[in-house]
Scaffold this motif. Structure first.
Motif, PDB file in Angstrom:
ATOM      1  N   VAL A   1     -13.616  21.485 -27.162  1.00 28.86           N
ATOM      2  CA  VAL A   1     -13.691  22.172 -28.450  1.00 28.86           C
ATOM      3  C   VAL A   1     -12.803  23.407 -28.376  1.00 28.86           C
ATOM      4  N   PRO A   2     -11.783  23.531 -29.227  1.00 32.49           N
ATOM      5  CA  PRO A   2     -10.870  24.663 -29.112  1.00 32.49           C
ATOM      6  C   PRO A   2     -11.472  26.001 -29.522  1.00 32.49           C
ATOM      7  N   VAL A   3     -12.238  26.032 -30.613  1.00 30.54           N
ATOM      8  CA  VAL A   3     -12.774  27.309 -31.085  1.00 30.54           C
ATOM      9  C   VAL A   3     -14.056  27.658 -30.343  1.00 30.54           C
ATOM     10  N   THR A   4     -14.453  28.923 -30.474  1.00 27.80           N
ATOM     11  CA  THR A   4     -15.677  29.423 -29.847  1.00 27.80           C
ATOM     12  C   THR A   4     -16.759  29.614 -30.904  1.00 27.80           C
ATOM     13  N   TYR A   5     -17.989  29.273 -30.550  1.00 26.48           N
ATOM     14  CA  TYR A   5     -19.133  29.460 -31.441  1.00 26.48           C
ATOM     15  C   TYR A   5     -20.090  30.454 -30.793  1.00 26.48           C
ATOM     16  N   LEU A   6     -20.396  31.508 -31.522  1.00 32.82           N
ATOM     17  CA  LEU A   6     -21.363  32.499 -31.056  1.00 32.82           C
ATOM     18  C   LEU A   6     -22.614  32.440 -31.918  1.00 32.82           C
TER      19      LEU A   6
ATOM     20  N   TYR B   1     -22.447  36.846 -33.689  1.00 29.51           N
ATOM     21  CA  TYR B   1     -21.199  36.682 -34.433  1.00 29.51           C
ATOM     22  C   TYR B   1     -21.064  37.724 -35.536  1.00 29.51           C
ATOM     23  N   ASN B   2     -22.139  37.982 -36.256  1.00 24.74           N
ATOM     24  CA  ASN B   2     -22.085  38.940 -37.347  1.00 24.74           C
ATOM     25  C   ASN B   2     -21.685  40.329 -36.851  1.00 24.74           C
ATOM     26  N   VAL B   3     -22.172  40.703 -35.685  1.00 26.06           N
ATOM     27  CA  VAL B   3     -21.832  42.009 -35.116  1.00 26.06           C
ATOM     28  C   VAL B   3     -20.373  42.031 -34.687  1.00 26.06           C
ATOM     29  N   VAL B   4     -19.910  40.946 -34.040  1.00 28.05           N
ATOM     30  CA  VAL B   4     -18.519  40.867 -33.594  1.00 28.05           C
ATOM     31  C   VAL B   4     -17.574  40.882 -34.798  1.00 28.05           C
ATOM     32  N   LYS B   5     -17.892  40.099 -35.813  1.00 29.82           N
ATOM     33  CA  LYS B   5     -17.050  40.053 -37.009  1.00 29.82           C
ATOM     34  C   LYS B   5     -16.933  41.428 -37.647  1.00 29.82           C
TER      35      LYS B   5
ATOM     36  N   ILE C   1     -13.279  32.244 -33.779  1.00 29.15           N
ATOM     37  CA  ILE C   1     -14.696  32.339 -33.411  1.00 29.15           C
ATOM     38  C   ILE C   1     -15.512  32.097 -34.671  1.00 29.15           C
ATOM     39  N   LEU C   2     -16.550  31.290 -34.551  1.00 31.75           N
ATOM     40  CA  LEU C   2     -17.384  30.934 -35.694  1.00 31.75           C
ATOM     41  C   LEU C   2     -18.856  31.146 -35.356  1.00 31.75           C
ATOM     42  N   PRO C   3     -19.716  31.280 -36.372  1.00 30.56           N
ATOM     43  CA  PRO C   3     -21.149  31.447 -36.120  1.00 30.56           C
ATOM     44  C   PRO C   3     -21.835  30.117 -35.836  1.00 30.56           C
ATOM     45  N   SER C   4     -22.909  30.159 -35.091  1.00 32.43           N
ATOM     46  CA  SER C   4     -23.694  28.959 -34.795  1.00 32.43           C
ATOM     47  C   SER C   4     -25.165  29.338 -34.711  1.00 32.43           C
ATOM     48  N   ARG C   5     -26.011  28.311 -34.677  1.00 30.84           N
ATOM     49  CA  ARG C   5     -27.436  28.517 -34.498  1.00 30.84           C
ATOM     50  C   ARG C   5     -27.940  27.582 -33.407  1.00 30.84           C
TER      51      ARG C   5
ATOM     52  N   GLY D   1     -30.495  27.624 -27.302  1.00 35.59           N
ATOM     53  CA  GLY D   1     -29.865  28.880 -26.919  1.00 35.59           C
ATOM     54  C   GLY D   1     -28.908  28.693 -25.755  1.00 35.59           C
ATOM     55  N   GLY D   2     -28.623  29.785 -25.097  1.00 32.82           N
ATOM     56  CA  GLY D   2     -27.720  29.742 -23.960  1.00 32.82           C
ATOM     57  C   GLY D   2     -26.262  29.726 -24.379  1.00 32.82           C
ATOM     58  N   VAL D   3     -25.399  29.771 -23.376  1.00 30.76           N
ATOM     59  CA  VAL D   3     -23.944  29.770 -23.578  1.00 30.76           C
ATOM     60  C   VAL D   3     -23.342  28.788 -22.588  1.00 30.76           C
ATOM     61  N   PHE D   4     -22.565  27.809 -23.088  1.00 28.86           N
ATOM     62  CA  PHE D   4     -21.934  26.867 -22.173  1.00 28.86           C
ATOM     63  C   PHE D   4     -20.437  26.783 -22.421  1.00 28.86           C
TER      64      PHE D   4
END
Length: 238
Positions: free
Chosen positions: A119-124, A129-133, A201-205, A111-114
């Motif tokens: 890396v150019p793109v962002t991973y949420l 991500y689903n809510v933002v999309k 922005i892309l999804p991540s786990r 977890g967490g956010v760094f």
């Protein structure tokens, strides 16, 4: 001062001879120089200004309107700069559908956010991500196109850009007035080669990553002794 070679690097670094490390690790440049501050400004194509990298006292923000948030420390990834993201806003309104704790840094290091400049793109995290999309899709009055071949999820045709109003994205961090207001080019990229306007922005786990495109045109100052990030909208120097 230790310099070395990497066996795991790839790409030509835009013609440069190598890379500089700014992590919390012992071998990073800032650690070896024992710096208390460093900062950078990554310039977008729209700003037409230069990239800027500063060390020591020169890196200390001079403006009074800087926003700040504390760095978090991960026992599993101690070299990374983690921050506490508390929420995301679209057009000035908080997105309420993101589950509580989505961005929390867990005791096991997941977890967490760094922050990342490599890396150019962002991973949420996928739940966020689903809510933002969905928020973007519901507000952008244009038909989406398939961008899966490009490795990105939400894409629109450039032909529809003139009629497309992109919502304003704001990241809210833990801290006093610690909101990072972003511009369209921070999270949408117009690719003339493919003729697509793409959400970067892309999804991540297992965690989230704030990439370099998201940070462009923002002065990012790292207070290493104070353990905090200071950021402010960048303006081109006269």
């Amino acid at each position: 001062m230790v310099f070395g070679c990497s066996e795991a690097s790839f790409g030509d670094f835009s013609g440069a001879s190598g890379v500089l490390g700014f992590s919390r690790g012992d071998l990073s440049l800032v650690s070896q120089l024992q710096l208390s501050w460093f900062s950078y400004r990554l310039a977008s194509d729209e700003s037409k200004s230069d990239n800027l990298l500063q060390f020591g006292d020169d890196a200390v923000p001079q403006a009074e309107n800087s926003h700040s948030t504390a760095f978090l420390k991960s026992s599993v990834y101690p070299n990374l700069y983690f921050v506490r993201l508390t929420g995301i806003m679209i057009d000035g309104r908080q997105l309420n559908g993101i589950p509580a704790g989505t961005f929390d840094l867990q005791e096991d290091g997941t977890g967490g956010v760094f922050l990342s400049t490599t890396v150019p793109v962002t991973y949420l995290e996928e739940a966020a991500y689903n809510v933002v999309k969905q928020a973007f899709v519901s507000r952008i009055k244009s038909e989406t196109v398939d961008g899966s071949a490009l490795g990105l999820d939400l894409c629109y045709s450039l032909e529809s850009v003139d009629n497309m109003t992109v919502p304003k994205l704001t990241l809210v961090f833990d801290g006093t007035n610690a909101a990072m207001e972003l511009k369209k080019h921070n999270y949408f990229f117009a690719d003339t080669t493919t003729g697509l306007e793409r959400l970067t922005i892309l999804p991540s786990r297992g965690g989230s990553l704030l990439g370099s495109l998201l940070q462009t045109d923002t002065n990012m100052a790292y207070d290493l002794d104070g353990g905090q990030l200071l950021f402010e909208t960048a303006f081109a120097p006269p």
